[in-house]
Design a protein around this motif. Structure first.
Motif, PDB file in Angstrom:
ATOM      1  N   LYS A 155      -1.268 -28.408 -32.761  1.00  0.00           N
ATOM      2  CA  LYS A 155      -0.216 -29.229 -32.149  1.00  0.00           C
ATOM      3  C   LYS A 155       1.117 -28.483 -32.152  1.00  0.00           C
ATOM      4  N   LYS A 156       1.411 -27.782 -33.249  1.00  0.00           N
ATOM      5  CA  LYS A 156       2.659 -27.006 -33.314  1.00  0.00           C
ATOM      6  C   LYS A 156       2.659 -25.926 -32.235  1.00  0.00           C
ATOM      7  N   LEU A 157       1.526 -25.221 -32.102  1.00  0.00           N
ATOM      8  CA  LEU A 157       1.404 -24.188 -31.067  1.00  0.00           C
ATOM      9  C   LEU A 157       1.527 -24.789 -29.669  1.00  0.00           C
ATOM     10  N   PHE A 158       0.849 -25.913 -29.457  1.00  0.00           N
ATOM     11  CA  PHE A 158       0.887 -26.562 -28.155  1.00  0.00           C
ATOM     12  C   PHE A 158       2.312 -27.000 -27.816  1.00  0.00           C
ATOM     13  N   ASP A 159       2.995 -27.589 -28.799  1.00  0.00           N
ATOM     14  CA  ASP A 159       4.384 -28.015 -28.591  1.00  0.00           C
ATOM     15  C   ASP A 159       5.266 -26.831 -28.214  1.00  0.00           C
ATOM     16  N   LEU A 185      -4.771 -21.512 -28.857  1.00  0.00           N
ATOM     17  CA  LEU A 185      -5.047 -22.741 -29.615  1.00  0.00           C
ATOM     18  C   LEU A 185      -6.342 -22.662 -30.425  1.00  0.00           C
ATOM     19  N   LYS A 186      -7.206 -21.696 -30.062  1.00  0.00           N
ATOM     20  CA  LYS A 186      -8.511 -21.560 -30.714  1.00  0.00           C
ATOM     21  C   LYS A 186      -9.276 -22.879 -30.627  1.00  0.00           C
ATOM     22  N   ILE A 187      -9.505 -23.324 -29.397  1.00  0.00           N
ATOM     23  CA  ILE A 187     -10.193 -24.583 -29.126  1.00  0.00           C
ATOM     24  C   ILE A 187     -11.609 -24.515 -29.690  1.00  0.00           C
ATOM     25  N   THR A 188     -11.975 -25.545 -30.449  1.00  0.00           N
ATOM     26  CA  THR A 188     -13.301 -25.615 -31.073  1.00  0.00           C
ATOM     27  C   THR A 188     -14.289 -26.301 -30.134  1.00  0.00           C
ATOM     28  N   ALA A 189     -15.559 -26.237 -30.487  1.00  0.00           N
ATOM     29  CA  ALA A 189     -16.599 -26.892 -29.683  1.00  0.00           C
ATOM     30  C   ALA A 189     -16.354 -28.399 -29.623  1.00  0.00           C
ATOM     31  N   TYR A 205      -4.027 -33.508 -26.950  1.00  0.00           N
ATOM     32  CA  TYR A 205      -3.109 -33.413 -28.087  1.00  0.00           C
ATOM     33  C   TYR A 205      -3.658 -34.190 -29.290  1.00  0.00           C
ATOM     34  N   ALA A 206      -4.234 -35.353 -29.022  1.00  0.00           N
ATOM     35  CA  ALA A 206      -4.805 -36.170 -30.108  1.00  0.00           C
ATOM     36  C   ALA A 206      -5.983 -35.464 -30.770  1.00  0.00           C
TER      37      ALA A 206
END
Length: 160
Positions: free
Chosen positions: A141-145, A62-66, A133-134
């Motif tokens: 979101k597409k990747l998470f889904d 997901l490459k979660i940001t800070a 998700y928000a």
């Protein structure tokens, strides 16, 4: 006629005894063709390790940001399997002191508590998932889904 009936009853009893003997192997009860030992729960340390690996893999994908880190931490915390508590199981000695109706009432109360705890944990997971998700971008979101639907189908096929 009575002789045939007695023979039928004896044959049925012997067949039942044969089925019972087949269900046990070396004193170990069989379940679904596997010894009971194979139906034990996974080691909690291994479960925690697997959870951490899956979480790390998903975070990397997901490459979660800070800016998303807070929602991510809440999500991963909510998704951790609950620790097994020894208090969940009734004390065997205490249960033997109870009459059958009292024992049934005690077991019903424990089941009700367990179901309430499960519902609360699921609600916490749902809320944390929605919050994460928000916070995600449309691409995330597409990747998470995709990951979430794949996880659900794997889980379902594993148990059904």
């Amino acid at each position: 006629m009575k002789t045939h009936f007695k023979t039928l009853i004896i044959a049925s009893m012997l067949a039942g005894a044969g089925v019972s003997a087949f269900a046990y192997k070396d004193g170990d009860a069989m379940m679904d063709g596997k010894p009971r030992a194979e139906h034990r729960r996974m080691d909690p340390a291994k479960m925690e390790e697997m959870h951490a690996k899956r979480s790390a893999d998903l975070k990397a994908k997901l490459k979660i940001t800070a800016a998303q880190e807070g929602a991510w931490t809440a999500f991963t915390t909510a998704m951790k399997p609950p620790a097994r508590n020894a208090q969940q199981r009734p004390d065997h000695a205490e249960m033997e002191k109870l009459s059958t109706p009292e024992r049934l009432d005690k077991m019903r109360a424990l089941r009700t508590q367990h179901m309430g705890d499960m519902q609360a944990a699921m609600a916490k997971r749902d809320d944390a998932t929605k919050a994460l998700y928000a916070a995600l971008s449309p691409e995330q979101k597409k990747l998470f889904d995709a990951e979430h639907s794949r996880k659900g189908s794997q889980h379902g096929s594993k148990h059904h």
